[in-house]
Design a protein around this motif. Structure first.
Motif, PDB file in Angstrom:
ATOM      1  N   ILE A  44      49.871   7.842  16.534  1.00  0.00           N
ATOM      2  CA  ILE A  44      50.284   9.211  16.875  1.00  0.00           C
ATOM      3  C   ILE A  44      49.086  10.157  16.774  1.00  0.00           C
ATOM      4  CG2 ILE A  44      51.672  11.176  16.092  1.00  0.00           C
ATOM      5  CD1 ILE A  44      53.882   9.184  15.381  1.00  0.00           C
ATOM      6  N   PHE A  45      48.263   9.945  15.744  1.00  0.00           N
ATOM      7  CA  PHE A  45      47.059  10.769  15.587  1.00  0.00           C
ATOM      8  C   PHE A  45      46.138  10.627  16.796  1.00  0.00           C
ATOM      9  CE2 PHE A  45      42.551  10.941  14.427  1.00  0.00           C
ATOM     10  CZ  PHE A  45      42.455  12.266  14.016  1.00  0.00           C
ATOM     11  N   VAL A  50      43.523  13.048  21.252  1.00  0.00           N
ATOM     12  CA  VAL A  50      42.954  12.965  22.606  1.00  0.00           C
ATOM     13  C   VAL A  50      43.608  14.000  23.523  1.00  0.00           C
ATOM     14  CG1 VAL A  50      42.676  11.492  24.643  1.00  0.00           C
ATOM     15  CG2 VAL A  50      42.293  10.537  22.363  1.00  0.00           C
ATOM     16  N   ILE A  51      44.918  14.191  23.391  1.00  0.00           N
ATOM     17  CA  ILE A  51      45.612  15.183  24.221  1.00  0.00           C
ATOM     18  C   ILE A  51      45.124  16.597  23.894  1.00  0.00           C
ATOM     19  CG2 ILE A  51      47.860  16.263  24.674  1.00  0.00           C
ATOM     20  CD1 ILE A  51      49.101  13.457  24.271  1.00  0.00           C
ATOM     21  N   TYR A  52      44.905  16.883  22.600  1.00  0.00           N
ATOM     22  CA  TYR A  52      44.506  18.224  22.164  1.00  0.00           C
ATOM     23  C   TYR A  52      43.060  18.538  22.548  1.00  0.00           C
ATOM     24  CZ  TYR A  52      43.415  22.139  19.059  1.00  0.00           C
ATOM     25  OH  TYR A  52      43.007  23.354  18.563  1.00  0.00           O
ATOM     26  N   GLU A  53      42.174  17.560  22.396  1.00  0.00           N
ATOM     27  CA  GLU A  53      40.755  17.780  22.680  1.00  0.00           C
ATOM     28  C   GLU A  53      40.481  17.547  24.172  1.00  0.00           C
ATOM     29  OE1 GLU A  53      38.424  18.918  20.741  1.00  0.00           O
ATOM     30  OE2 GLU A  53      39.666  18.984  18.932  1.00  0.00           O
ATOM     31  N   PHE A  55      37.873  17.858  25.728  1.00  0.00           N
ATOM     32  CA  PHE A  55      36.595  17.152  25.893  1.00  0.00           C
ATOM     33  C   PHE A  55      36.799  15.648  26.055  1.00  0.00           C
ATOM     34  CE2 PHE A  55      32.273  16.062  25.440  1.00  0.00           C
ATOM     35  CZ  PHE A  55      32.156  15.080  24.478  1.00  0.00           C
ATOM     36  N   LEU A  56      37.894  15.145  25.519  1.00  0.00           N
ATOM     37  CA  LEU A  56      38.161  13.708  25.552  1.00  0.00           C
ATOM     38  C   LEU A  56      39.054  13.292  26.719  1.00  0.00           C
ATOM     39  CD1 LEU A  56      38.780  13.126  21.735  1.00  0.00           C
ATOM     40  CD2 LEU A  56      36.704  12.624  23.022  1.00  0.00           C
ATOM     41  N   HIS A  57      39.320  14.217  27.632  1.00  0.00           N
ATOM     42  CA  HIS A  57      40.152  13.878  28.785  1.00  0.00           C
ATOM     43  C   HIS A  57      39.315  13.132  29.820  1.00  0.00           C
ATOM     44  CE1 HIS A  57      43.381  17.178  27.884  1.00  0.00           C
ATOM     45  NE2 HIS A  57      43.176  16.341  26.890  1.00  0.00           N
ATOM     46  N   LYS A  58      38.959  11.903  29.456  1.00  0.00           N
ATOM     47  CA  LYS A  58      38.141  11.036  30.282  1.00  0.00           C
ATOM     48  C   LYS A  58      38.856   9.709  30.471  1.00  0.00           C
ATOM     49  CE  LYS A  58      33.878  12.990  28.306  1.00  0.00           C
ATOM     50  NZ  LYS A  58      32.662  12.692  27.520  1.00  0.00           N
ATOM     51  N   PRO A  59      38.468   8.926  31.495  1.00  0.00           N
ATOM     52  CA  PRO A  59      39.163   7.663  31.775  1.00  0.00           C
ATOM     53  C   PRO A  59      39.244   6.718  30.579  1.00  0.00           C
ATOM     54  CG  PRO A  59      37.752   8.226  33.612  1.00  0.00           C
ATOM     55  CD  PRO A  59      37.463   9.237  32.538  1.00  0.00           C
ATOM     56  N   THR A  60      38.142   6.552  29.848  1.00  0.00           N
ATOM     57  CA  THR A  60      38.125   5.621  28.713  1.00  0.00           C
ATOM     58  C   THR A  60      39.161   5.994  27.667  1.00  0.00           C
ATOM     59  OG1 THR A  60      35.775   5.160  29.025  1.00  0.00           O
ATOM     60  CG2 THR A  60      36.709   4.636  26.875  1.00  0.00           C
ATOM     61  N   TYR A  61      39.271   7.278  27.354  1.00  0.00           N
ATOM     62  CA  TYR A  61      40.191   7.726  26.311  1.00  0.00           C
ATOM     63  C   TYR A  61      41.626   7.763  26.812  1.00  0.00           C
ATOM     64  CZ  TYR A  61      35.671   8.791  24.435  1.00  0.00           C
ATOM     65  OH  TYR A  61      34.378   8.667  24.011  1.00  0.00           O
ATOM     66  N   ASP A 300      32.187   9.661  20.753  1.00  0.00           N
ATOM     67  CA  ASP A 300      32.769  10.973  21.062  1.00  0.00           C
ATOM     68  C   ASP A 300      33.858  11.355  20.067  1.00  0.00           C
ATOM     69  OD1 ASP A 300      31.116  11.340  23.184  1.00  0.00           O
ATOM     70  OD2 ASP A 300      32.545  10.681  24.709  1.00  0.00           O
ATOM     71  N   ILE A 301      34.750  10.414  19.760  1.00  0.00           N
ATOM     72  CA  ILE A 301      35.840  10.704  18.820  1.00  0.00           C
ATOM     73  C   ILE A 301      35.276  10.906  17.421  1.00  0.00           C
ATOM     74  CG2 ILE A 301      37.918   9.777  17.728  1.00  0.00           C
ATOM     75  CD1 ILE A 301      38.622   8.408  20.316  1.00  0.00           C
ATOM     76  N   LYS A 302      34.349  10.045  17.017  1.00  0.00           N
ATOM     77  CA  LYS A 302      33.778  10.144  15.676  1.00  0.00           C
ATOM     78  C   LYS A 302      33.045  11.474  15.489  1.00  0.00           C
ATOM     79  CE  LYS A 302      30.241   7.533  14.502  1.00  0.00           C
ATOM     80  NZ  LYS A 302      29.460   6.322  14.100  1.00  0.00           N
ATOM     81  N   GLN A 303      32.222  11.851  16.457  1.00  0.00           N
ATOM     82  CA  GLN A 303      31.476  13.105  16.344  1.00  0.00           C
ATOM     83  C   GLN A 303      32.391  14.316  16.354  1.00  0.00           C
ATOM     84  OE1 GLN A 303      28.622  12.916  19.530  1.00  0.00           O
ATOM     85  NE2 GLN A 303      27.409  11.299  18.547  1.00  0.00           N
ATOM     86  N   THR A 304      33.439  14.271  17.173  1.00  0.00           N
ATOM     87  CA  THR A 304      34.392  15.376  17.212  1.00  0.00           C
ATOM     88  C   THR A 304      35.126  15.499  15.886  1.00  0.00           C
ATOM     89  OG1 THR A 304      34.698  14.978  19.587  1.00  0.00           O
ATOM     90  CG2 THR A 304      36.312  16.395  18.500  1.00  0.00           C
ATOM     91  N   LEU A 305      35.498  14.357  15.311  1.00  0.00           N
ATOM     92  CA  LEU A 305      36.176  14.369  14.009  1.00  0.00           C
ATOM     93  C   LEU A 305      35.271  14.934  12.919  1.00  0.00           C
ATOM     94  CD1 LEU A 305      38.124  10.971  13.864  1.00  0.00           C
ATOM     95  CD2 LEU A 305      39.109  13.252  13.676  1.00  0.00           C
TER      96      LEU A 305
END
Length: 323
Positions: A44-45, A50-53, A55-61, A300-305
């Motif tokens: 859920i997290f 990914v939905i909230y950020e 910046f992460l609205h990319k194909p991989t995510y 990307d996720i790690k740096q954003t976190l």
């Protein structure tokens, strides 16, 4: 042969671990509950983050989100019943409930296999033909591919369930597993059709597992060849890091399954408790661990976190300084 004495089973009994002493039921139910909470909270997290950020609205995510949704659904379909068995002593599941659970167990497993295939193709195009990546891999294309991953196994799994429903069940109603699966259910059936139904189900399962696996192996083998051909050591390391999360996730899904299948093929037998534990581990462990891989192995996720945590810590320190 016609079975005239066959009565329709109103319910099945989930056996769980047959060798487990009753004094450990509470510990096992608590452990399974923790595993379910880990699966639920972690996935859920990932979905929410990914939905909230944007910046992460990319194909991989986007592919990560589909896999997280699949893992969350699988844990929700399988774990509550076995937790209920050990926590409340309620091991019975209705006839329709058992076949419904069987459908979701095999359907979601097949969907996972196709989503992992999409992950591999995403990294293959990004690393082997990077100039074509912006054209071939977009959010819309990934959405269509993930939609196909959810749709392709659907008619096959419906067929498997309908075939199993046609069988006469004249043996025990005990399911020697922690959840209803095709082998456990059809092993309680009678008649000459049982082997045919089991063989048809095996062929469909192998199609959903081995065809994606073959393409996945080709994709990652091509990626590794490209990486080794790079002259720049830093470039090799950076490129490998971009596909390491997908490789970890794929290995978690396929390697334990391959180990069990190979062990059975060469005649290495497991006790019933060990076999049930292995099936439970390779079914649920990836769903619990995948969110950790997303967060710690994806830059990307790690740096954003990290940025979010630093801002939160600074904010708390500022508030405390004014008190």
């Amino acid at each position: 042969m016609i079975y005239t004495n066959v009565t329709r089973m109103r319910s099945f009994f989930i056996l769980g671990f047959p060798g487990l002493s009753a004094k450990y039921y509470g510990h096992v139910s608590a452990l399974l509950f923790v595993i379910y909470l880990t699966i639920a909270i972690g996935n859920i997290f990932v979905l929410a983050f990914v939905i909230y950020e944007k910046f992460l609205h990319k194909p991989t995510y986007l592919v990560f989100c589909h896999l997280a949704l699949n893992d969350l659904t699988f844990g929700t379909v399988t774990l509550p019943k076995i937790i209920s068995k050990y926590w409340f002593g309620d091991g019975f599941i209705s006839h329709h409930g058992c076949f419904t659970q069987m459908f979701y167990v095999h359907y979601l497993g097949s969907v996972t296999s196709f989503i992992l295939l999409i992950m591999a193709l995403d990294r293959f195009i990004a690393i082997c033909i990077p100039l074509r990546y912006p054209v071939l891999i977009t959010n819309n294309i990934i959405s269509v591919l993930c939609g196909l991953a959810w749709f392709i196994p659907l008619p096959m799994m419906v067929t498997i369930v309908l075939h199993a429903l046609t069988l006469p069940y004249c043996k025990s109603n005990v399911i020697a597993q922690c959840f209803c699966d095709h082998i456990s259910i059809t092993s309680q059936a009678c008649g000459e059709e049982v082997k045919i139904v089991q063989l048809a189900a095996l062929c469909m399962a192998m199609f959903c597992l081995l065809l994606p696996l073959a393409i996945i192996l080709f994709s990652y083998a091509s990626i590794i060849m490209v990486i080794f051909k790079m002259s720049n050591a830093a470039g090799r390391k950076r490129t490998l890091s971009t596909c390491s999360p997908q490789i970890f996730i794929t290995c978690l899904f396929y390697l334990p399954r391959c180990f069990v299948y190979v062990a059975n093929t060469v005649g290495f037998s497991f006790s019933l408790d060990v076999r049930i534990l292995l099936v439970l581990l390779y079914s649920l462990f990836p769903a619990a661990v995948n969110p950790i891989i997303y967060c710690f192995k994806t830059q990307d996720i790690k740096q954003t976190l990290i940025k979010k945590l630093k801002k939160t810590r600074i904010g708390i320190e500022i508030k405390l300084s004014f008190k």
